[in-house]
Design a protein around this motif. Sequence first.
Motif, PDB file in Angstrom:
ATOM      1  N   VAL A  85       0.846  -1.126  -0.090  1.00  0.00           N
ATOM      2  CA  VAL A  85      -0.033   0.003  -0.149  1.00  0.00           C
ATOM      3  C   VAL A  85       0.993   1.199  -0.245  1.00  0.00           C
ATOM      4  O   VAL A  85       1.560   1.540   0.904  1.00  0.00           O
ATOM      5  N   VAL A  86       0.872   1.997  -1.120  1.00  0.00           N
ATOM      6  CA  VAL A  86       1.856   3.101  -1.381  1.00  0.00           C
ATOM      7  C   VAL A  86       1.369   4.510  -1.399  1.00  0.00           C
ATOM      8  O   VAL A  86      -0.029   4.606  -2.233  1.00  0.00           O
ATOM      9  N   ASP A  87       1.895   5.447  -0.604  1.00  0.00           N
ATOM     10  CA  ASP A  87       1.460   6.751  -1.243  1.00  0.00           C
ATOM     11  C   ASP A  87       2.773   7.176  -1.625  1.00  0.00           C
ATOM     12  O   ASP A  87       3.417   7.547  -0.853  1.00  0.00           O
ATOM     13  N   PRO A  88       2.895   7.708  -2.924  1.00  0.00           N
ATOM     14  CA  PRO A  88       4.176   8.324  -3.449  1.00  0.00           C
ATOM     15  C   PRO A  88       4.788   9.613  -2.686  1.00  0.00           C
ATOM     16  O   PRO A  88       5.865  10.043  -2.556  1.00  0.00           O
ATOM     17  N   HIS A 101       5.944  19.090   5.344  1.00  0.00           N
ATOM     18  CA  HIS A 101       5.412  18.230   5.881  1.00  0.00           C
ATOM     19  C   HIS A 101       4.693  17.337   4.494  1.00  0.00           C
ATOM     20  O   HIS A 101       3.909  17.576   4.141  1.00  0.00           O
ATOM     21  N   VAL A 102       5.786  16.515   4.162  1.00  0.00           N
ATOM     22  CA  VAL A 102       5.776  15.721   2.945  1.00  0.00           C
ATOM     23  C   VAL A 102       6.357  14.304   3.185  1.00  0.00           C
ATOM     24  O   VAL A 102       7.314  14.186   3.845  1.00  0.00           O
ATOM     25  N   ALA A 103       5.797  13.247   2.885  1.00  0.00           N
ATOM     26  CA  ALA A 103       6.067  12.024   3.304  1.00  0.00           C
ATOM     27  C   ALA A 103       5.945  11.072   2.059  1.00  0.00           C
ATOM     28  O   ALA A 103       4.883  11.071   1.216  1.00  0.00           O
ATOM     29  N   VAL A 104       6.978  10.119   1.888  1.00  0.00           N
ATOM     30  CA  VAL A 104       6.363   8.759   1.389  1.00  0.00           C
ATOM     31  C   VAL A 104       6.093   7.771   2.351  1.00  0.00           C
ATOM     32  O   VAL A 104       6.763   7.594   3.370  1.00  0.00           O
ATOM     33  N   SER A 105       4.873   7.051   1.999  1.00  0.00           N
ATOM     34  CA  SER A 105       4.478   6.219   2.647  1.00  0.00           C
ATOM     35  C   SER A 105       4.419   4.625   2.047  1.00  0.00           C
ATOM     36  O   SER A 105       3.915   4.519   0.991  1.00  0.00           O
ATOM     37  N   ILE A 106       4.855   3.808   2.651  1.00  0.00           N
ATOM     38  CA  ILE A 106       4.870   2.424   2.196  1.00  0.00           C
ATOM     39  C   ILE A 106       4.648   1.414   3.241  1.00  0.00           C
ATOM     40  O   ILE A 106       5.275   1.352   4.329  1.00  0.00           O
ATOM     41  N   LEU A 116       4.409  -4.280   8.299  1.00  0.00           N
ATOM     42  CA  LEU A 116       5.339  -3.224   8.084  1.00  0.00           C
ATOM     43  C   LEU A 116       4.885  -2.018   7.660  1.00  0.00           C
ATOM     44  O   LEU A 116       4.136  -2.070   6.713  1.00  0.00           O
ATOM     45  N   GLY A 117       5.586  -0.939   8.219  1.00  0.00           N
ATOM     46  CA  GLY A 117       5.255   0.499   7.712  1.00  0.00           C
ATOM     47  C   GLY A 117       6.732   1.213   7.899  1.00  0.00           C
ATOM     48  O   GLY A 117       7.468   1.039   8.422  1.00  0.00           O
ATOM     49  N   VAL A 118       6.684   1.888   6.454  1.00  0.00           N
ATOM     50  CA  VAL A 118       7.920   3.044   6.347  1.00  0.00           C
ATOM     51  C   VAL A 118       7.112   4.254   6.023  1.00  0.00           C
ATOM     52  O   VAL A 118       6.115   4.467   5.155  1.00  0.00           O
ATOM     53  N   VAL A 119       7.472   5.493   6.862  1.00  0.00           N
ATOM     54  CA  VAL A 119       7.038   6.756   6.538  1.00  0.00           C
ATOM     55  C   VAL A 119       8.285   7.599   6.390  1.00  0.00           C
ATOM     56  O   VAL A 119       9.006   7.661   7.609  1.00  0.00           O
ATOM     57  N   HIS A 120       8.781   8.288   5.347  1.00  0.00           N
ATOM     58  CA  HIS A 120       9.891   8.781   4.921  1.00  0.00           C
ATOM     59  C   HIS A 120       9.591  10.122   4.763  1.00  0.00           C
ATOM     60  O   HIS A 120       9.029  10.315   3.737  1.00  0.00           O
ATOM     61  N   ALA A 121      10.293  10.970   5.528  1.00  0.00           N
ATOM     62  CA  ALA A 121       9.980  12.736   5.321  1.00  0.00           C
ATOM     63  C   ALA A 121      11.309  13.215   4.809  1.00  0.00           C
ATOM     64  O   ALA A 121      12.231  13.606   5.523  1.00  0.00           O
ATOM     65  N   PRO A 122      11.367  13.359   3.599  1.00  0.00           N
ATOM     66  CA  PRO A 122      12.513  13.848   3.066  1.00  0.00           C
ATOM     67  C   PRO A 122      13.169  15.310   3.372  1.00  0.00           C
ATOM     68  O   PRO A 122      14.267  15.628   3.595  1.00  0.00           O
ATOM     69  N   PHE A 123      11.927  16.097   3.738  1.00  0.00           N
ATOM     70  CA  PHE A 123      12.428  17.602   3.971  1.00  0.00           C
ATOM     71  C   PHE A 123      12.669  17.686   5.324  1.00  0.00           C
ATOM     72  O   PHE A 123      13.113  18.890   6.089  1.00  0.00           O
ATOM     73  N   LEU A 124      12.296  16.766   6.340  1.00  0.00           N
ATOM     74  CA  LEU A 124      12.413  16.728   7.887  1.00  0.00           C
ATOM     75  C   LEU A 124      13.690  15.778   8.255  1.00  0.00           C
ATOM     76  O   LEU A 124      13.938  16.024   9.545  1.00  0.00           O
ATOM     77  N   GLY A 125      14.345  15.064   7.302  1.00  0.00           N
ATOM     78  CA  GLY A 125      15.224  14.219   7.729  1.00  0.00           C
ATOM     79  C   GLY A 125      14.754  13.077   8.722  1.00  0.00           C
ATOM     80  O   GLY A 125      15.536  12.640   9.699  1.00  0.00           O
ATOM     81  N   GLU A 126      13.737  12.560   8.572  1.00  0.00           N
ATOM     82  CA  GLU A 126      13.191  11.532   9.496  1.00  0.00           C
ATOM     83  C   GLU A 126      12.643  10.474   8.789  1.00  0.00           C
ATOM     84  O   GLU A 126      11.859  10.606   7.720  1.00  0.00           O
ATOM     85  N   THR A 127      12.867   9.182   9.082  1.00  0.00           N
ATOM     86  CA  THR A 127      12.346   7.915   8.557  1.00  0.00           C
ATOM     87  C   THR A 127      11.591   7.121   9.974  1.00  0.00           C
ATOM     88  O   THR A 127      12.497   6.775  10.838  1.00  0.00           O
ATOM     89  N   ALA A 190      -1.719  12.986   6.644  1.00  0.00           N
ATOM     90  CA  ALA A 190      -1.998  11.867   7.419  1.00  0.00           C
ATOM     91  C   ALA A 190      -0.752  11.229   7.934  1.00  0.00           C
ATOM     92  O   ALA A 190      -0.857  10.821   9.007  1.00  0.00           O
ATOM     93  N   ALA A 191      -0.182  10.692   7.059  1.00  0.00           N
ATOM     94  CA  ALA A 191       1.018   9.788   7.432  1.00  0.00           C
ATOM     95  C   ALA A 191       1.995  10.374   8.690  1.00  0.00           C
ATOM     96  O   ALA A 191       2.174   9.731   9.810  1.00  0.00           O
ATOM     97  N   LEU A 192       2.318  11.817   8.511  1.00  0.00           N
ATOM     98  CA  LEU A 192       3.249  12.271   9.455  1.00  0.00           C
ATOM     99  C   LEU A 192       2.201  12.734  10.630  1.00  0.00           C
ATOM    100  O   LEU A 192       2.984  12.641  11.865  1.00  0.00           O
TER     101      LEU A 192
END
Length: 273
Positions: A85-88, A101-106, A116-127, A190-192
Amino acid sequence: MTDAERLALAVEIAREAGEMIRQAREQQTFGHRYKRGQELVTDVDVAVDTHISARLEASFPGEARLSEELAPERGVLSDDAPLWVVDPIDGTVNFAHGLRHVAVSIAWAVAGRVRLGVVHAPFLGETFTALAGQGAQCNEHPIQASRTGNLERCLVGTGFPYRRDSRPPLMRRLTAVLQHCQDVRRNGSAALDLCDVACGRLDAYYESVSPWDFAAGWLIAREAGARTGHLYPCPTGFPEDLYGENLLVTSPGIHRELGELLRRADAGEVVHL
């Protein structure tokens, strides 16, 4: 492949996608359009979704995918087979406006249960990451949800649909929360928001969203000790982990009280201080 190995690969893919997003922001060459007349989509959403899809297919050939841009058909949600389940880009409007507040959600689910879940925020430097039954982490450090039991001191996250005619009923909920909680935040991802509940920055979150918006963050919040649920029963036969209507994710100590407050607001009751 073990779940841990799957998670490691999902993190790698999410970070690749995050780098694509970061470079696109720097170059400012992307175009955009509107789905259904109101929902913003950029060229980057499609490019990132395409990249993630190709990487997942190469590593897990034949496994089903539900993604916002390339594979949005929700019929796969009722299957028991493995599902990505992916939100690019969760927070496309934020991305287009230069906000952080932008994220990749997988997420990866089996038989309707997110594993399993991954939320990566490229502009916040958080995974943010989680494996079912193994806790949640941010940048490889364990995180824990708020333990507050005092609704009046709670900071609550929420959001609103793109359709303006869907917003007025939600104002009753917002009014009730503002009267009974410390304050409200509307960050646009929502992911963040769910990850902020997971690490205690927010005490609660409620909203109705699509499966790709919340699946990974839902697991991360639950594994961090938050209570995950819905304001109303899920439809029969629909997996709770993938049903995005009327989500309620909170510190365990306020879940019942906040849920009652929101349901009373929905019923049109006057909620006094």
